[in-house]
Write an enzyme that holds these catalytic residues in place. Structure first.
Site, PDB file in Angstrom:
ATOM      1  N   HIS A  33      26.937  27.544  45.960  1.00 55.19           N
ATOM      2  CA  HIS A  33      27.088  29.045  45.460  1.00 55.19           C
ATOM      3  C   HIS A  33      27.050  29.328  43.961  1.00 55.19           C
ATOM      4  CE1 HIS A  33      30.592  29.527  42.252  1.00 55.19           C
ATOM      5  NE2 HIS A  33      31.385  28.817  43.516  1.00 55.19           N
ATOM      6  N   ASP A  73      31.221  24.757  38.082  1.00 56.69           N
ATOM      7  CA  ASP A  73      31.130  25.537  39.508  1.00 56.69           C
ATOM      8  C   ASP A  73      30.748  26.738  38.915  1.00 56.69           C
ATOM      9  OD1 ASP A  73      33.187  27.175  41.507  1.00 56.69           O
ATOM     10  OD2 ASP A  73      34.348  27.915  40.613  1.00 56.69           O
ATOM     11  N   GLU A 120      30.051  34.231  45.754  1.00 58.29           N
ATOM     12  CA  GLU A 120      31.019  33.373  46.134  1.00 58.29           C
ATOM     13  C   GLU A 120      32.338  33.877  45.367  1.00 58.29           C
ATOM     14  OE1 GLU A 120      34.470  30.572  46.583  1.00 58.29           O
ATOM     15  OE2 GLU A 120      32.614  31.029  44.283  1.00 58.29           O
ATOM     16  N   GLU A 121      32.137  33.787  43.879  1.00 61.92           N
ATOM     17  CA  GLU A 121      33.095  34.344  43.284  1.00 61.92           C
ATOM     18  C   GLU A 121      33.746  35.652  42.655  1.00 61.92           C
ATOM     19  OE1 GLU A 121      34.690  32.125  41.588  1.00 61.92           O
ATOM     20  OE2 GLU A 121      33.141  30.313  40.902  1.00 61.92           O
ATOM     21  N   ASP A 178      32.436  22.610  46.732  1.00 66.13           N
ATOM     22  CA  ASP A 178      32.730  23.766  45.326  1.00 66.13           C
ATOM     23  C   ASP A 178      33.315  22.958  45.175  1.00 66.13           C
ATOM     24  OD1 ASP A 178      32.845  26.410  44.055  1.00 66.13           O
ATOM     25  OD2 ASP A 178      33.212  26.795  46.129  1.00 66.13           O
ATOM     26  N   HIS A 205      36.152  27.994  35.787  1.00 70.14           N
ATOM     27  CA  HIS A 205      36.853  29.734  35.268  1.00 70.14           C
ATOM     28  C   HIS A 205      36.257  29.441  33.545  1.00 70.14           C
ATOM     29  CE1 HIS A 205      37.232  31.178  39.364  1.00 70.14           C
ATOM     30  NE2 HIS A 205      36.561  30.079  39.296  1.00 70.14           N
TER      31      HIS A 205
END
Length: 477
Positions: free
Chosen positions: A284, A296, A330-331, A358, A429
């Site tokens: 993604h 990520d 996606e997030e 991912d 994140h």
């Protein structure tokens, strides 16, 4: 399409590999796998691609300028690699921005600012009112504990402080056991009558870096919510253990905007014998906005691109079409994967395999697949040939990836690449998810293993069995 300054250099880098003629068998023979390994490890390009993505679009949350730049970069890169049928496929995506004010301050007995804690807004949080929110902190470790507070919670700041379990061998299992707090804190605190929520960061690391992530948002039914670093979470817990009243002030200026048009980016190597049948590989494009989204999921994107580049560099021609898909959103919504499913619904019966990366760009450990029985055995035999490059297992799992999930639900055999996860949630994140945290060789080893898996499946005489659908319905071919 905007042309970036690196385009000419990128084209030269990607196309400079000398051609090598070969024809892949059903499962790559050692000579083909050796050739893939020689190209991947002797002429690695994944880290170069990731460096470019992180430079061009370091913050690419859906709806942002960074996300739009990432789409253009992805399209240009696919063209430079030499993929065919390169296109942008539209999807509407949510648009949330965190703003510039993120402050959680401990107040002294006089109500004056004492200490600022390390926090960041959770994705989707509403802002605080002008002047911020002042409240007393109440700590809970579960939603049941919040319910038990009853009227005590009204008007307060609810501190969700259930850590990820460090005793679990799988960090993803530890994450799954705690992440419901991040997803549900804002709405649960609102329903309890609280004014705001504070959530312990989803990480096993003990440091001063807060970790963001998506939370469920219901308009007019969600309180401002932040993640707090594990260091400050422990400090706050220690203060509360003294049975003293802890007052805080929260200030946020994050906000929601109208949905924005965006795109998935798609490119292909057409199959030589069965071009209508598709082996899909992807990651993604979007990423959280505290850093560069290197692990990520920049890593997954460039690994998917590198799969195609390796096959092109060796002049290999898969029997089935290899399709690279870089999904958007996606997030914080999954709109890209849903849009891909809906746009391609009529041909999902011709998708014979979908592989997603991912879980970061760390060293390979294995694959997980939704397949069972003889099809899982086929994948396991492919995986056995990759033992020298770090693959130790090909296991069954009911859930192998968020973006291939909509395809799996309609019967497509799917898989997820599984790298070593010991350090993944240290950076996940957070502001630490930068290109500096990605090791070039580990990243390339993952791309090599994914290339071998995709090429092998694309060349099988018989496709993998479909995943049984609960209703018995079959996608149209």
């Amino acid at each position: 399409m905007q042309t970036h300054p690196f385009s000419i250099v990128l084209l030269g880098l990607l196309l400079s590999t000398p051609p090598r003629a070969s024809q892949a068998p059903q499962v790559p023979a050692p000579t083909v796998l050796d050739a893939l390994a020689k190209e991947a490890l002797g002429n690695p390009r994944a880290h170069t691609l990731l460096t470019q993505l992180c430079s061009v679009a370091p913050k690419r949350l859906s709806g942002s300028k960074g996300a739009a730049a990432a789409v253009e970069w992805a399209q240009e890169t696919m063209l430079a690699i030499g993929l065919k049928n390169v296109r942008k496929e539209p999807c509407m995506v949510p648009h949330w921005e965190r703003g510039t004010v993120e402050r959680l301050t401990l107040l002294n007995k006089e109500g004056e600012a004492n200490t600022d804690l390390s926090v960041c807004a959770l994705g989707g949080s509403p802002p605080t009112p002008p002047g911020g929110i002042e409240a007393v902190v109440l700590m809970v470790r579960s939603f049941d504990e919040l319910t038990q507070l009853g009227e005590q919670a009204r008007g307060q700041a609810i501190f969700f402080n259930r850590p990820m379990d460090p005793t679990l061998s799988d960090p993803f299992a530890a994450y799954s056991g705690a992440v419901d707090q991040r997803g549900g804190a804002g709405v649960a605190a609102f329903k309890a009558g609280a004014r705001c929520a504070i959530v312990r960061s989803m990480t096993l690391a003990y440091d001063d870096n807060p970790h963001t992530g998506a939370m469920r948002y219901e308009k007019d039914a969600c309180v401002p919510t932040v993640a707090i670093s594990t260091f400050d979470a422990n400090e706050l817990e220690a203060r509360l253990a003294l049975n003293v009243s802890v007052h805080v002030k929260l200030e946020l200026d994050c906000r929601w905007f109208a949905d924005e048009p965006s795109f998935n980016v798609v490119g292909e190597i057409p199959g030589s014998e069965l071009p209508k049948e598709i082996v899909l590989v992807g990651g993604h494009l979007d990423a959280w906005d505290l850093a560069q989204g290197a692990h990520d999921d920049g890593a997954g994107c460039v690994q998917a691109l590198e799969v195609a580049r390796l096959i092109k560099a060796l002049k290999l021609q898969p029997r089935r079409t290899l399709r690279v898909v870089l999904w958007m959103n996606e997030e914080n919504g999954g709109r890209g994967s849903a849009a891909y499913r809906d746009l391609h619904r009529e041909e999902l019966g011709l998708h014979v395999f979908a592989l997603e990366s991912d879980r970061g760009g760390f060293a390979p450990r294995g694959f997980e697949s939704s397949s069972t029985g003889s099809s899982l055995d086929v994948l396991a035999r492919i995986g056995e040939k990759l033992g020298a490059y770090g693959v130790g297992f090909v296991n069954h799992s009911a859930h192998v990836g968020a973006d291939v999930g909509p395809l799996q639900a309609l019967g497509v055999p799917c898989a997820g690449f599984v790298p070593d996860s010991a350090r993944y949630f240290d950076v996940h994140h957070s502001a630490l998810d930068t290109i500096a945290s990605v090791h070039p060789r580990e990243l390339e080893l993952g791309a090599l293993c994914m290339a071998s898996m995709c090429l092998s499946v694309a060349n099988l005489d018989k496709p993998l069995d479909r995943i049984p659908l609960p209703s018995g319905e079959k996608p149209k071919r």
